[in-house]
Design a protein around this motif. Structure first.
Motif, PDB file in Angstrom:
ATOM      1  N   ARG A   1      -5.328  -5.991  66.226  1.00 31.03           N
ATOM      2  CA  ARG A   1      -5.294  -6.316  67.722  1.00 31.03           C
ATOM      3  C   ARG A   1      -4.018  -6.140  68.181  1.00 31.03           C
ATOM      4  O   ARG A   1      -3.796  -5.540  69.143  1.00 31.03           O
ATOM      5  CB  ARG A   1      -5.933  -7.620  67.979  1.00 31.03           C
ATOM      6  N   ARG A   2      -2.730  -6.450  67.561  1.00 25.09           N
ATOM      7  CA  ARG A   2      -1.633  -6.487  67.840  1.00 25.09           C
ATOM      8  C   ARG A   2      -1.298  -4.965  68.131  1.00 25.09           C
ATOM      9  O   ARG A   2      -0.689  -4.581  68.903  1.00 25.09           O
ATOM     10  CB  ARG A   2      -0.704  -7.319  66.954  1.00 25.09           C
ATOM     11  N   LEU A   3      -1.632  -4.120  67.295  1.00 21.81           N
ATOM     12  CA  LEU A   3      -1.170  -2.644  66.870  1.00 21.81           C
ATOM     13  C   LEU A   3      -2.308  -1.912  67.597  1.00 21.81           C
ATOM     14  O   LEU A   3      -2.072  -0.710  67.895  1.00 21.81           O
ATOM     15  CB  LEU A   3      -1.179  -2.276  65.471  1.00 21.81           C
ATOM     16  N   GLY A   4      -3.186  -2.561  68.548  1.00 18.41           N
ATOM     17  CA  GLY A   4      -4.186  -1.394  69.131  1.00 18.41           C
ATOM     18  C   GLY A   4      -5.279  -0.705  67.976  1.00 18.41           C
ATOM     19  O   GLY A   4      -5.608   0.441  68.450  1.00 18.41           O
ATOM     20  N   ILE A   5      -5.343  -1.302  66.748  1.00 17.93           N
ATOM     21  CA  ILE A   5      -6.052  -0.507  65.877  1.00 17.93           C
ATOM     22  C   ILE A   5      -7.635  -0.763  65.921  1.00 17.93           C
ATOM     23  O   ILE A   5      -8.027  -2.042  65.802  1.00 17.93           O
ATOM     24  CB  ILE A   5      -5.557  -0.630  64.499  1.00 17.93           C
ATOM     25  N   ARG A   6      -8.423   0.425  66.081  1.00 13.75           N
ATOM     26  CA  ARG A   6      -9.778   0.029  66.404  1.00 13.75           C
ATOM     27  C   ARG A   6     -10.549   0.568  65.159  1.00 13.75           C
ATOM     28  O   ARG A   6     -11.754   0.163  64.756  1.00 13.75           O
ATOM     29  CB  ARG A   6     -10.153   0.726  67.637  1.00 13.75           C
ATOM     30  N   SER A   7      -9.912   1.355  64.389  1.00 11.89           N
ATOM     31  CA  SER A   7     -10.730   2.320  63.191  1.00 11.89           C
ATOM     32  C   SER A   7      -9.613   2.301  61.857  1.00 11.89           C
ATOM     33  O   SER A   7      -8.537   2.398  62.237  1.00 11.89           O
ATOM     34  CB  SER A   7     -11.083   3.422  63.583  1.00 11.89           C
ATOM     35  N   VAL A   8     -10.197   1.840  60.864  1.00 13.46           N
ATOM     36  CA  VAL A   8      -9.337   1.725  59.754  1.00 13.46           C
ATOM     37  C   VAL A   8     -10.096   2.457  58.500  1.00 13.46           C
ATOM     38  O   VAL A   8     -11.330   2.740  58.415  1.00 13.46           O
ATOM     39  CB  VAL A   8      -9.058   0.236  59.192  1.00 13.46           C
ATOM     40  N   ALA A   9      -9.241   2.805  57.630  1.00  7.99           N
ATOM     41  CA  ALA A   9      -9.769   3.166  56.286  1.00  7.99           C
ATOM     42  C   ALA A   9      -9.204   1.943  55.151  1.00  7.99           C
ATOM     43  O   ALA A   9      -8.056   1.538  55.282  1.00  7.99           O
ATOM     44  CB  ALA A   9      -8.963   4.527  55.818  1.00  7.99           C
ATOM     45  N   VAL A  10     -10.356   1.463  54.546  1.00 13.35           N
ATOM     46  CA  VAL A  10     -10.131   0.376  53.260  1.00 13.35           C
ATOM     47  C   VAL A  10      -9.578   0.735  52.288  1.00 13.35           C
ATOM     48  O   VAL A  10     -10.488   1.575  51.515  1.00 13.35           O
ATOM     49  CB  VAL A  10     -11.077  -0.653  53.425  1.00 13.35           C
ATOM     50  N   GLY A  11      -8.612   0.327  51.532  1.00 16.82           N
ATOM     51  CA  GLY A  11      -8.374   0.703  49.890  1.00 16.82           C
ATOM     52  C   GLY A  11      -8.210  -0.630  49.172  1.00 16.82           C
ATOM     53  O   GLY A  11      -7.393  -1.463  49.407  1.00 16.82           O
ATOM     54  N   ALA A  12      -9.401  -0.884  48.708  1.00 16.84           N
ATOM     55  CA  ALA A  12      -9.405  -2.363  47.963  1.00 16.84           C
ATOM     56  C   ALA A  12      -9.490  -2.141  46.584  1.00 16.84           C
ATOM     57  O   ALA A  12      -9.887  -1.346  46.122  1.00 16.84           O
ATOM     58  CB  ALA A  12     -10.876  -2.958  48.455  1.00 16.84           C
ATOM     59  N   THR A  13      -8.837  -3.200  46.123  1.00 12.55           N
ATOM     60  CA  THR A  13      -8.811  -3.389  44.721  1.00 12.55           C
ATOM     61  C   THR A  13     -10.042  -3.878  44.054  1.00 12.55           C
ATOM     62  O   THR A  13     -10.263  -3.901  42.882  1.00 12.55           O
ATOM     63  CB  THR A  13      -7.485  -4.066  44.265  1.00 12.55           C
ATOM     64  N   TYR A  14     -10.869  -4.528  44.872  1.00 10.42           N
ATOM     65  CA  TYR A  14     -12.045  -5.239  44.509  1.00 10.42           C
ATOM     66  C   TYR A  14     -13.161  -4.485  43.918  1.00 10.42           C
ATOM     67  O   TYR A  14     -13.168  -3.421  44.369  1.00 10.42           O
ATOM     68  CB  TYR A  14     -12.446  -5.929  45.464  1.00 10.42           C
ATOM     69  N   PRO A  15     -14.030  -5.104  43.183  1.00 12.75           N
ATOM     70  CA  PRO A  15     -15.471  -4.253  43.070  1.00 12.75           C
ATOM     71  C   PRO A  15     -16.216  -4.007  44.165  1.00 12.75           C
ATOM     72  O   PRO A  15     -15.822  -4.693  45.239  1.00 12.75           O
ATOM     73  CB  PRO A  15     -16.084  -5.390  42.140  1.00 12.75           C
ATOM     74  N   PRO A  16     -16.896  -3.282  44.298  1.00  9.76           N
ATOM     75  CA  PRO A  16     -17.479  -2.590  45.359  1.00  9.76           C
ATOM     76  C   PRO A  16     -18.336  -3.409  46.359  1.00  9.76           C
ATOM     77  O   PRO A  16     -18.214  -3.589  47.634  1.00  9.76           O
ATOM     78  CB  PRO A  16     -18.631  -1.418  45.034  1.00  9.76           C
ATOM     79  N   ASP A  17     -19.114  -4.603  45.686  1.00  6.17           N
ATOM     80  CA  ASP A  17     -19.628  -5.628  46.417  1.00  6.17           C
ATOM     81  C   ASP A  17     -18.705  -6.616  47.005  1.00  6.17           C
ATOM     82  O   ASP A  17     -19.187  -6.920  48.311  1.00  6.17           O
ATOM     83  CB  ASP A  17     -20.609  -6.460  45.488  1.00  6.17           C
ATOM     84  N   VAL A  18     -17.464  -6.816  46.450  1.00  9.07           N
ATOM     85  CA  VAL A  18     -16.649  -7.656  47.231  1.00  9.07           C
ATOM     86  C   VAL A  18     -16.191  -6.990  48.451  1.00  9.07           C
ATOM     87  O   VAL A  18     -15.898  -7.600  49.324  1.00  9.07           O
ATOM     88  CB  VAL A  18     -15.842  -8.245  46.197  1.00  9.07           C
ATOM     89  N   ALA A  19     -15.593  -5.828  48.139  1.00  9.77           N
ATOM     90  CA  ALA A  19     -14.981  -4.867  48.968  1.00  9.77           C
ATOM     91  C   ALA A  19     -15.870  -4.753  50.357  1.00  9.77           C
ATOM     92  O   ALA A  19     -15.455  -4.600  51.297  1.00  9.77           O
ATOM     93  CB  ALA A  19     -14.635  -3.632  48.701  1.00  9.77           C
ATOM     94  N   GLY A  20     -17.239  -4.549  50.232  1.00  7.96           N
ATOM     95  CA  GLY A  20     -18.121  -4.555  51.191  1.00  7.96           C
ATOM     96  C   GLY A  20     -18.276  -5.666  52.161  1.00  7.96           C
ATOM     97  O   GLY A  20     -18.537  -5.687  53.103  1.00  7.96           O
ATOM     98  N   ALA A  21     -17.910  -7.000  51.411  1.00 12.39           N
ATOM     99  CA  ALA A  21     -17.933  -7.976  52.375  1.00 12.39           C
ATOM    100  C   ALA A  21     -16.871  -8.054  53.047  1.00 12.39           C
ATOM    101  O   ALA A  21     -17.009  -8.701  54.324  1.00 12.39           O
ATOM    102  CB  ALA A  21     -17.903  -9.313  51.363  1.00 12.39           C
TER     103      ALA A  21
END
Length: 242
Positions: free
Chosen positions: A116-136
């Protein structure tokens, strides 16, 4: 000068905090205690255990006893907050704030506030987690009106392993995530077990847009809540004002 208390589960990238503290020219303090981690695993049951109210309350009492009066407290764990869901994560922080007696947040909410501070509305997520945790985490972001273009999950089970990833691997990972989502406003790397403080400016330069990392947003959130939200060089786009 402000003092922020950080509750950090286990041992992996906690040395990011003293590294960041050296860059805080106003002499603000980043006081950290390790909270209980019965099992180091990016798995729902293990994450629910490390984020329990009594575990966090104990951490808040210890960091206050060790560091003296605090101006804010942050639960410095993304997965151990968003895994409770948006409402559960909010209840978690409300309970912790009642114990700490000062403004309190978690890394998951820090990501939302930083966007919100940077006015970011859309992101790409690079998670180290397993897919189910990343999905949460994706669910948590979308609940807070942040659109997720793409999700990359590296499927690393333990925080200890994440903490061993070298800087060049982090840079390459972020760049690959950004390449897969050219329309995203920013890249998010949501694991406090990932060392990033030494490469925050390099991440932004490599990707060509803001990269928000877990320890970065945790530190920013704590300082913001403590009333020490000022321009700070060397810590990425998020810390630059204007």
């Amino acid at each position: 000068m402000s003092t922020v208390g950080f509750l950090y589960p286990g041992f992996s990238a906690e040395d990011d905090y003293p590294r960041a503290e050296k860059l805080l020219i106003d002499r603000s303090r980043l006081a950290l205690v390790h909270t209980e981690m019965p099992e180091d695993a990016h798995r729902e049951d293990a994450l629910l255990a490390i984020g329990g109210d009594e575990v966090l309350a104990d951490g808040a009492r210890r960091v206050a006893a060790e560091a003296g009066p605090l101006d804010a407290v942050v639960w410095a764990c993304t997965s151990g907050s968003f895994i409770f869901g948006p409402d559960g994560a909010a209840r978690q922080i409300a309970a912790l704030e009642r114990v700490s007696g000062v403004p309190t947040s978690s890394t998951s909410f820090a990501f939302v506030d930083a966007c919100r501070r940077l006015g970011i509305r859309s992101v790409a997520v690079g998670a180290t987690y397993p897919p189910d945790v990343a999905g949460a985490f994706v669910h948590f972001l979308t609940h807070h009106d942040i659109s997720v273009h793409t999700l990359s999950a590296r499927d690393i089970i333990t925080a200890a392993e994440v903490g061993t990833l070298p800087p060049e691997t982090v840079l390459e990972f972020a760049a690959a995530v950004a390449t897969d989502a050219p329309g995203a406003d920013a890249v998010l790397l949501p694991d406090t077990a990932l060392h990033t403080v030494e490469v925050l400016d390099a991440l932004d330069a490599r990707v060509g847009r803001p990269v928000l990392t877990a320890n970065q947003v945790s530190i920013w959130q704590g300082l913001r809540l403590a009333g020490a939200d000022v321009d700070r060089p060397g810590l990425g786009t998020l810390f630059r004002r204007g």
